[in-house]
Scaffold this motif. Structure first.
Motif, PDB file in Angstrom:
ATOM      1  N   THR A 118      95.386 127.656  -5.656  1.00 44.91           N
ATOM      2  CA  THR A 118      95.873 126.307  -5.921  1.00 44.91           C
ATOM      3  C   THR A 118      94.461 125.559  -5.888  1.00 44.91           C
ATOM      4  N   PRO A 120      92.920 121.322  -7.025  1.00 43.83           N
ATOM      5  CA  PRO A 120      93.066 120.012  -7.378  1.00 43.83           C
ATOM      6  C   PRO A 120      92.631 119.935  -8.999  1.00 43.83           C
ATOM      7  N   PRO A 129      88.964 121.888  -2.978  1.00 43.51           N
ATOM      8  CA  PRO A 129      89.600 121.040  -1.732  1.00 43.51           C
ATOM      9  C   PRO A 129      88.386 121.002  -0.722  1.00 43.51           C
ATOM     10  N   ASN A 401      95.765 113.538  -4.103  1.00 43.44           N
ATOM     11  CA  ASN A 401      96.043 114.326  -5.047  1.00 43.44           C
ATOM     12  C   ASN A 401      97.322 114.518  -5.682  1.00 43.44           C
ATOM     13  N   THR A 403      97.749 116.157  -9.048  1.00 43.19           N
ATOM     14  CA  THR A 403      97.774 117.246 -10.090  1.00 43.19           C
ATOM     15  C   THR A 403      97.313 118.404  -9.435  1.00 43.19           C
ATOM     16  N   ASN A 404      97.956 119.582  -9.904  1.00 44.54           N
ATOM     17  CA  ASN A 404      96.992 120.926  -9.469  1.00 44.54           C
ATOM     18  C   ASN A 404      97.058 121.941 -10.358  1.00 44.54           C
ATOM     19  N   ARG A 406      97.478 126.025 -10.731  1.00 44.12           N
ATOM     20  CA  ARG A 406      97.607 127.165  -9.792  1.00 44.12           C
ATOM     21  C   ARG A 406      97.709 128.601 -10.515  1.00 44.12           C
TER      22      ARG A 406
END
Length: 745
Positions: A118, A120, A129, A401, A403-404, A406
């Protein structure tokens, strides 16, 4: 020299003699504990020897792991208690912020059992991160252990005066942490860069004190210590043969300054203890026993000197008898730092009652529930005594944060190989909503979309859309339920497509996330296309489902309870799901449509009778209520997996979609032995009946027509579980292999 001056000089000499004598006979002893990650567990072994020698410690200074162990010792725990605490601690869970699965609602459980990485992606910029972990689990553990001294804000007033060192991550400046929240100070001092996020203290981002001062002996000297014992667990420089990874090279570079500084600091130490920790790294927590012993062995070399030093003290060794409470009475709950998320939402996730005595486990579960939302960068708390209760003050920092991206990878025998790219965006329309889109390119491309408005304890609202498709050769009789035909064992190429759209409401029950109820409306578009019989190519034989296609509409609902501790290899917990789908209307059907419903149920449990060994049992059933010619909603048994569409049911011993019918019953038992960490050997047995109207004609009580033994190996990898199974069915006297790599999606 006159007589008065002689008298004055004589008097001065007497005072000096008394002062020196006093220092020799009752010296103030300081203890300095360096940082070193997992190697800092050697401090516990050294403390055992120091304590056993009868030394009375007058002041403790520490950095990083030295701050953690030093603060707990200063709070009143004995060395043996610390040994016991750390032996019972799962450091992998602690470091990775690996929240218990029970803390996650079904949506979060699905995510944790699905995605590998995952990252950002705010403002369409891919970022990394600031740390692999928020340090939430460490904070929770420290807060519980330090509960008996929670009211002390001046660390010099602890049973043993204490201070620790942090580093301002913006300037690199050394920060002396000796007042305020002990939990917060120690969490900051031990926040290893890139592993843990920095901690905000007095509007400064504070990280691992080892960056600025990993052996704060000078601070002890300033506090008037006559004799200083130092335990140094810092790295030494290694030769090129051991510099084989980026992590090892970065560690070597960061050690340049601390090793140079120790040349001077070591000379200031009266008794210098240097455990042999050369074989360990800062993350070698799995070798904790060996590391503790290395500290004990190193300190034992100075046992006589320590005992002689203790004999000079008028005070006996520090009294160690601290008890951590198992329960706590919660009064009012005060929340600060929340701007986006409302109090009702936070309380709904926290699930902690007020004016009631609860276990510390339940308090930690509540904090984990809140942390599992992913909406908060930091969750800290303070307990303020009031009469017979403690007011709980939550200090929150909401994450910026939103939006991610993955990712995941997977291979199995039905969908074949596939990649997964997920786009997740919070606060898409409302403050408490989330949009998630899975794009799954591969040999059988698929997608999943979910939009969810999380209302906490109230009814939440969601919209879901998913496309599933695959192709596979299946036996003729599976599609026509005809075992007498000459072609019953012949195979047909089958294309299967399902598009499902749902609108639903959902609630999670107040006392636990494990139980959820969902109800809604569903639209399905299904299409089955079968070609000519693959083994009889000279004849163009069509089947009744040559081109089955329909749109169906109706309500659905399910009740699910999931307390399994692991999504793939559970060792404890229970599972239940009751599921009903009613198909009341249709459009563009290629067959005569009649209203019908599909009812399914599954129950399972896992237990671990002894360490590393677990047993799992489950049973499930399904049936149609009402008659239908729709083949896409039949129950298809065979294969291995856990995330298939509609009524496809995994069953060892048989190939995918090997048997079918409008009803089935199945059960299984398996034993799992974790031979090494994350390495599972599994033995199992499953039985089933499947066919037409089993529940109407009483065949549900017949001996099982289908069974298989299976054995497998499962390895938990960064990509998800790698599983290989061998199975044998006595009914068909055939064996089959099943291979799966990665999380299922």
């Amino acid at each position: 020299m006159n007589f008065c001056k002689v008298k004055y000089l004589f008097f001065l000499l007497i005072l000096v003699h008394i002062s020196v004598f006093g220092q020799e006979e009752n010296p103030k002893i300081g203890l300095v504990l360096s940082g070193g990650g997992a190697k800092g567990l050697a401090h516990i072994g050294a403390l055992k020897v120091i304590e056993d020698s009868g030394i009375h410690i007058d002041y403790i200074g520490g950095t990083s792991m030295g701050a953690i162990i030093g603060s707990l010792y200063a709070s009143g725990y004995s060395a043996d208690q610390l040994d016991s605490i750390f032996r019972q601690t799962n450091f992998r869970t602690l470091i990775q912020d690996d929240l218990p699965r029970r803390a996650k609602n079904p949506y979060k459980k699905e995510g944790s059992d699905r995605y590998v990485v995952t990252l950002p992606f705010d403002d369409f910029k891919l970022k990394f991160p600031s740390g692999l972990s928020k340090g939430q689990n460490i904070y929770n553990l420290l807060a519980q252990l330090m509960y008996p001294v929670k009211e002390i804000e001046d660390f010099s007033e602890l049973p043993i005066p204490f201070f620790c060192i942090g580093a301002d991550i913006e300037t690199g400046e050394r920060m002396l942490l000796e007042k305020g929240s002990l939990v917060q100070a120690v969490a900051a001092s031990s926040a290893i860069p890139s592993v843990f996020k920095p901690v905000l203290i007095d509007d400064k981002m504070v990280s691992d004190g080892g960056i600025a001062d990993n052996y704060p002996i000078e601070e002890l000297q300033k506090r008037g210590m006559d004799y200083i014992i130092g335990v140094d667990v810092q790295d030494s420089l290694v030769d090129r043969s051991k510099l084989t990874s980026v992590f090892e090279i970065m560690t070597q570079v960061s050690n340049f300054r601390t090793i140079e500084a120790m040349k001077d600091k070591r000379g200031k130490t009266d008794l210098y203890i240097k455990p042999d920790i050369s074989e360990f790294t800062i993350l070698s927590f799995d070798k904790g026993d060996e590391i503790v012993k290395s500290g004990e062995d190193a300190a034992l070399k100075f046992k006589e000197k320590l005992s002689a030093l203790a004999a000079k003290q008028n005070k006996k060794g520090n009294i160690k008898n601290l008890k951590t409470p198992d329960s706590i009475a919660i009064g009012d709950i005060h929340i600060t730092g929340n701007e986006i998320y409302k109090r009702n939402f936070i309380r709904g996730k926290l699930k902690i009652p007020t004016h009631e005595k609860i276990s510390y486990n339940r308090l930690n579960d509540g904090l984990n529930n809140l942390s599992a939302t992913g909406d908060f960068e930091r969750i800290q708390y303070e307990l303020s005594p009031r009469e017979d209760e403690n007011d709980l003050k939550l200090i929150l920092k909401e994450t910026n944060n939103r939006t991610n991206l993955r990712f995941g990878l997977h291979y199995d025998g039905l969908y074949k190989s596939a990649a997964l790219v997920n786009f997740t965006h919070k606060r898409f329309i409302f403050d408490n909503d989330i949009l998630s889109v899975d794009l799954i390119p591969g040999e059988n491309s698929r997608y999943k979309l979910n939009y969810f408005i999380d209302k906490g304890v109230h009814w939440s609202i969601g919209v879901r859309s998913a496309l599933n498709q695959f192709d596979r050769n299946v036996r003729y009789r599976v599609l026509v339920n005809d075992n007498e035909s000459n072609f019953s064992k012949s195979k047909l190429p089958l294309d299967y497509l399902d598009l499902t759209n749902q609108f639903y409401i959902e609630t999670f029950f107040i006392n636990f996330n494990a139980l959820s109820f969902r109800a809604g409306l569903e639209h399905k578009y299904t299409k089955i296309k079968s070609g000519a019989i693959a083994e009889m190519l000279e004849e163009d034989i069509e089947t009744p489902v040559d081109k089955e296609r329909t749109h169906t509409f109706g309500p659905y609902a399910y009740l699910e309870y999931d307390s399994y501790d692991h999504g793939y290899f559970p060792s404890k917990g229970l599972y239940f799901r009751g599921d009903i789908h009613a198909y009341l209307f249709d459009a563009q059907s290629t067959f005569n449509f009649n209203r019908f419903s599909v009812l399914k149920g599954k129950i399972g449990g896992a237990t671990s009778p002894f360490s590393k060994f677990s047993v799992r049992l489950d049973a499930e059933l399904g049936l149609h209520i009402g008659n239908t010619d729709m083949k896409a909603q039949d129950f298809f048994l065979g294969g291995y997996g856990n995330d298939y569409v509609n009524n496809i049911v995994p069953f060892f011993g048989y190939s995918f979609l090997a048997e079918s019918g409008n009803s089935y019953i199945k059960s299984s038992i398996e034993a799992d032995y974790e031979i090494y960490n994350k390495n599972h050997v599994v033995l199992g047995y499953n039985i089933a009946n499947v066919g037409e109207d089993l529940y109407k004609n009483g065949k549900i009580f017949n001996l099982p027509d289908y069974s298989a033994f299976y054995a497998g190996y499962g390895l938990e990898t960064l990509l998800g579980p790698l599983e290989v199974y061998y199975s044998f069915s006595p009914e068909i006297t055939q064996s089959r292999w099943f291979v799966s790599l990665g999380f299922w999606f």
